[in-house]
Design a protein around this motif. Structure first.
Motif, PDB file in Angstrom:
ATOM      1  N   ASP A  20       8.969  -7.579   0.941  1.00 26.81           N
ATOM      2  CA  ASP A  20       8.541  -6.912   2.165  1.00 26.81           C
ATOM      3  C   ASP A  20       8.541  -5.411   1.926  1.00 26.81           C
ATOM      4  N   PRO A  21       7.407  -4.848   1.460  1.00 27.42           N
ATOM      5  CA  PRO A  21       7.413  -3.426   1.108  1.00 27.42           C
ATOM      6  C   PRO A  21       7.272  -2.489   2.314  1.00 27.42           C
ATOM      7  N   SER A  22       7.566  -2.977   3.544  1.00 27.60           N
ATOM      8  CA  SER A  22       7.497  -2.030   4.659  1.00 27.60           C
ATOM      9  C   SER A  22       8.756  -1.184   4.630  1.00 27.60           C
ATOM     10  N   GLY A  23       8.609   0.079   4.969  1.00 29.75           N
ATOM     11  CA  GLY A  23       9.750   0.984   4.954  1.00 29.75           C
ATOM     12  C   GLY A  23      10.386   1.115   3.589  1.00 29.75           C
ATOM     13  N   LEU A  24       9.541   1.292   2.556  1.00 28.41           N
ATOM     14  CA  LEU A  24      10.071   1.489   1.199  1.00 28.41           C
ATOM     15  C   LEU A  24      10.681   2.874   1.085  1.00 28.41           C
TER      16      LEU A  24
END
Length: 396
Positions: A50-54
């Motif tokens: 889940d690369p959201s908010g990397l």
């Protein structure tokens, strides 16, 4: 003996052996919101569910290599068994660094390459010098060229004559891809959705939908129209990382101009942001960065050169770096330069097929050059004479 070429950029590292092809790999570490404890290095980015908010942990700040711990981790990963399996004792490395790099950084780099990794020999140079080498190699008749390297941290304009850089003409504009992405994040957060933590996603948005306007005020006018007449408006579908892995631009025929979408996708509606963001490369003063735009800086740089060389520079301009991939970038630059340059001088700008790996390819050519052995500093040299031998040999 193998030669490894590493164009060590602030955003991506372009790396490969001189007899192979290049790999472009993110030069940083990531942490994702979901698994805070685990750190992903370089191309392990693909493993993040889940690369959201990397969170990005970058080795470079403001264009200079300051975070050695991160850089070591990335290099360990690149040189290690997962990637390039470097046999240090039998490998020569060509590595790039920024113009006028600080002495302390240069010395740290020497120590790490020679003492920790123990490379057989090292050649430190600027990415622009490799690009110039590539250009002169392809166009042997030319004596001068002007390399414009518009990268992640800043944009450099550097005149080269017979493969030597002319230090008096080097100009730097503190506008690069990082600034553009951050500005786009701010605009979208202010107007639509809070995306300040979504650097990765918004960077993708920038690459997919931004373009350089050929006539800013005319495009601004179109961007204010309502409905179908607005040719600038695009709807961007944001990824949710379950069914939509990567964001994309909605085809024009599927766009809903009035009212909401029936589907459950999250939509960003981009209008003048599409061209107002890359416009900062041409007019940094729009967001109160008191500097010249690229066209002005080019003229400024060329005018610092001897008069008889100036026509040659206008005719041999090379664009490198990721920002030159914006659609319309070359055309706009040529048009603006044409109006600023003396009327009797022809202006010609080359945009290579892959401006990101152009300098790496130059390094590949350099490694195959018969004089290559003369340019490097070997480990024995370094152990005997220390940093001064690197200072003499490498023209940074």
């Amino acid at each position: 003996m193998a030669t490894l070429i590493l164009d060590n950029g602030a955003y991506t590292a372009k790396i490969g052996y001189s007899h192979e092809t290049v790999s472009v790999i993110p030069n940083c570490q990531f942490r994702s919101k979901t698994s805070r404890l685990k750190t992903f290095t370089a191309n392990q980015l693909d493993e993040i569910k889940d690369p959201s908010g990397l969170f990005y942990i970058l080795p470079f700040q403001k264009g200079y290599l300051v975070n050695w711990d991160v850089q070591r981790k990335v290099w360990d990963h690149l040189f290690g068994k997962e990637k390039f399996q470097v046999d240090f004792a039998d490998t020569s490395i060509v590595i790039t660094e920024p113009y006028f790099n600080f002495m302390s950084i240069q010395e740290s780099m020497n120590e790490i390459l020679f003492e920790e990794y123990q490379f057989q020999s090292v050649l430190r140079t600027n990415a622009g010098s490799l690009s110039a080498h590539h250009y002169f190699n392809t166009n042997p008749k030319e004596l001068c060229c002007l390399v414009i390297d518009t990268g992640f941290s800043f944009t450099h304009i550097v005149p080269y004559c017979r493969s030597r850089k002319m230090k008096d003409g080097i100009r730097r504009i503190n506008v690069g891809g990082k600034l553009l992405t951050n500005h786009l994040k701010e605009i979208i957060s202010y107007r639509q959705l809070h995306v300040m933590d979504e650097t990765h996603v918004i960077n993708q948005v920038k690459e997919d939908v931004c373009y350089v306007s050929q006539d800013f005020y005319k495009d601004m006018e179109i961007a204010q129209r309502k409905g179908e007449d607005n040719m600038v408006m695009r709807d961007y579908v944001l990824p949710d990382f379950s069914s939509i892995k990567k964001g994309f631009c909605k085809p024009r025929e599927e766009m809903v101009f009035s009212g909401k979408y029936k589907t459950g996708e999250q939509i960003l509606r981009l209008v003048n942001e599409r061209f107002a963001v890359p416009e900062m490369l041409f007019h940094p003063s729009d967001i109160s960065i008191q500097e010249m735009g690229i066209p002005e800086a080019i003229v400024h740089s060329i005018q610092a050169m001897p008069e008889e060389m100036q026509p040659h520079f206008y005719q041999n301009i090379v664009l490198t770096g990721g920002n030159s991939l914006f659609p319309g970038f070359r055309e706009r630059l040529e048009a603006e330069l044409r109006s600023l340059a003396p009327a009797h001088l022809p202006v010609s700008i080359l945009l290579p097929d892959n401006p990101i790996t152009y300098s790496w390819e130059g390094g590949k050519l350099l490694a195959q050059n018969p004089d290559y052995e003369e340019m490097v500093v070997t480990r024995d040299d370094f152990e005997e004479n220390g940093h001064c031998v690197c200072e003499e040999k490498f023209d940074i």
